[in-house]
Motif scaffolding. Structure first.
Motif, PDB file in Angstrom:
ATOM      1  N   TYR A  67       2.155   0.230  -6.073  1.00  0.00           N
ATOM      2  CA  TYR A  67       2.102   1.649  -6.446  1.00  0.00           C
ATOM      3  C   TYR A  67       0.859   2.168  -5.742  1.00  0.00           C
ATOM      4  O   TYR A  67      -0.264   1.889  -6.172  1.00  0.00           O
ATOM      5  N   HIS A  68       1.074   2.897  -4.663  1.00  0.00           N
ATOM      6  CA  HIS A  68      -0.056   3.274  -3.810  1.00  0.00           C
ATOM      7  C   HIS A  68      -0.512   4.698  -4.171  1.00  0.00           C
ATOM      8  O   HIS A  68       0.064   5.688  -3.720  1.00  0.00           O
ATOM      9  N   ASN A  77      -5.639   9.525   2.986  1.00  0.00           N
ATOM     10  CA  ASN A  77      -4.267   9.882   2.592  1.00  0.00           C
ATOM     11  C   ASN A  77      -3.241   9.344   3.580  1.00  0.00           C
ATOM     12  O   ASN A  77      -2.199   8.812   3.178  1.00  0.00           O
ATOM     13  N   LEU A  84      -1.939   5.106   3.603  1.00  0.00           N
ATOM     14  CA  LEU A  84      -0.479   4.927   3.477  1.00  0.00           C
ATOM     15  C   LEU A  84       0.075   4.112   4.651  1.00  0.00           C
ATOM     16  O   LEU A  84       0.917   3.235   4.468  1.00  0.00           O
ATOM     17  N   VAL A  92       7.379  -0.209  -2.199  1.00  0.00           N
ATOM     18  CA  VAL A  92       6.247   0.719  -2.356  1.00  0.00           C
ATOM     19  C   VAL A  92       6.665   1.948  -3.153  1.00  0.00           C
ATOM     20  O   VAL A  92       7.741   2.514  -2.907  1.00  0.00           O
ATOM     21  N   TRP A 111       5.012   5.730  -3.734  1.00  0.00           N
ATOM     22  CA  TRP A 111       3.933   6.590  -3.236  1.00  0.00           C
ATOM     23  C   TRP A 111       4.208   8.023  -3.709  1.00  0.00           C
ATOM     24  O   TRP A 111       5.311   8.534  -3.511  1.00  0.00           O
ATOM     25  N   ALA A 117      10.478   2.012   0.402  1.00  0.00           N
ATOM     26  CA  ALA A 117       9.423   2.832  -0.203  1.00  0.00           C
ATOM     27  C   ALA A 117      10.095   3.999  -0.911  1.00  0.00           C
ATOM     28  O   ALA A 117      11.028   4.597  -0.377  1.00  0.00           O
ATOM     29  N   SER A 147       9.616   7.594  -3.517  1.00  0.00           N
ATOM     30  CA  SER A 147       8.603   8.627  -3.734  1.00  0.00           C
ATOM     31  C   SER A 147       9.157   9.827  -4.498  1.00  0.00           C
ATOM     32  O   SER A 147      10.340  10.140  -4.399  1.00  0.00           O
TER      33      SER A 147
END
Ligand code: AKB
Length: 310
Positions: free
Chosen positions: A72-73, A93, A97, A111, A113, A163, A165
């Motif tokens: 969890y970035h 930023n 990433l 991931v 993000w 990933a 988001s």
């Protein structure tokens, strides 16, 4: 089980996300990554590690040492901090990433993000902004988020990196508010609980999309738990719950703290940023694709925050 790494775990989302993750995982399976602010108050078996996300080598060592599978970035500069220091914002930023996605490719990581409503600018419809509205952000933070979303899509297309988001609006939860635009709402509730008046940096009628932190954390955990085939958007999903102006928030606060006084002291930068963002967000794709449903509106959120802060 491979471990979960949370970068930026000392931040507002990070601290709340840790709580959410501990509800499903043993503390020793979650690694809380911080950079400058060491973490306190972790469970006895909880793991924490110092890691600067701009240092790819160190990040790689952490991934190897802790046998990380999911990241969890969260490490990022918020809108106002990014506008004041664009060079640092790009480094943290976007550089951070890129490092995470490179490691995801090499170590087969999944991931999460967070993107933001800041991806939209004045060319997007203000009300019920659709998923595929034009992305023309007018400020550094939004430009970083658009670039980040494109990176996610590119790493998925070229390397199959999984990933996921969501585009968060303002997030409302207990904890020190960061240097963002929507964070005024948290400051207002803190001031009210202390019995102080609050001078809003955003003017009357400035509506912005917001989400209760408990919903925001659940969205992150749920999108990561969703079967891969349900994730059909590989940039970032619009996510929505509520929208309000400073006056509407003050009215809700007065149900608990009747004497609360709202004043206005406009912050020119914050106002310009807020004016460029949508009033409300259309999130039908998140609802259709992976079953997003929000649980909390303004009354529940204000009641919860006042109780927690007290
Ligand atoms: C900010 O205001 O900078 C953030 C955001 C909306 O992404 N809370």
């Amino acid at each position: 089980m491979r471990r979960i790494l949370v970068t930026g775990a000392a931040g507002a989302i990070g601290r709340n996300l840790l709580r959410g993750l501990y509800a499903f995982h043993r503390p020793q399976d979650v690694v809380a990554g911080y950079n400058k602010t060491p973490l306190t108050g972790l469970p006895e078996d909880g793991l924490s590690v110092q890691v600067d996300v701009t240092d790819k080598e160190r990040l790689g060592l952490v991934v190897e040492k802790y046998d990380v599978g999911d990241v969890y970035h969260l490490s990022a500069l918020l809108s106002i901090a990014a506008e004041k220091n664009p060079e640092l914002a790009r480094r943290v930023n976007m550089g951070g990433l890129t490092n995470v996605l490179d490691l995801a490719k090499d170590y087969d990581l999944r991931v999460f993000w967070p993107s933001s409503i800041a991806v939209f600018g004045s060319t997007a419809p203000k009300y019920n902004t659709p998923q595929d509205a034009p992305l023309d952000p007018e400020f550094e933070y939004g430009r970083n988020k658009v670039a980040g979303e494109r990176l996610l899509q590119q790493y998925f297309n070229e390397f199959g990196v999984d990933a996921r988001s969501v585009r968060y609006g303002g997030l409302l939860g207990p904890g020190k508010p960061g240097p963002g635009t929507t964070e005024y709402a948290i400051e207002m509730i803190y001031a009210a609980v202390k019995g102080e008046p609050y001078a809003s940096p955003l003017g009357p009628g400035t509506a912005l999309p917001m989400t209760d932190m408990r919903d925001a954390v659940r969205a992150a955990i749920e999108i990561m738990a969703a079967p891969k085939e349900r994730i059909k958007i590989r940039t970032s999903y619009n996510l929505s719950a509520m929208s309000f102006t400073p006056e509407q928030l003050a009215d809700e606060i007065r149900k608990y703290i009747p004497g609360f006084e709202l004043r206005f002291k406009i912050d020119e930068l914050k106002q310009r940023v807020a004016n460029s963002w949508p009033y409300t967000i259309g999130d039908s794709f998140a609802r259709e694709h992976w079953g997003w449903v929000h649980s909390y509106g303004l009354p529940e959120t204000v009641g919860y925050m006042i109780n927690e802060i007290r």
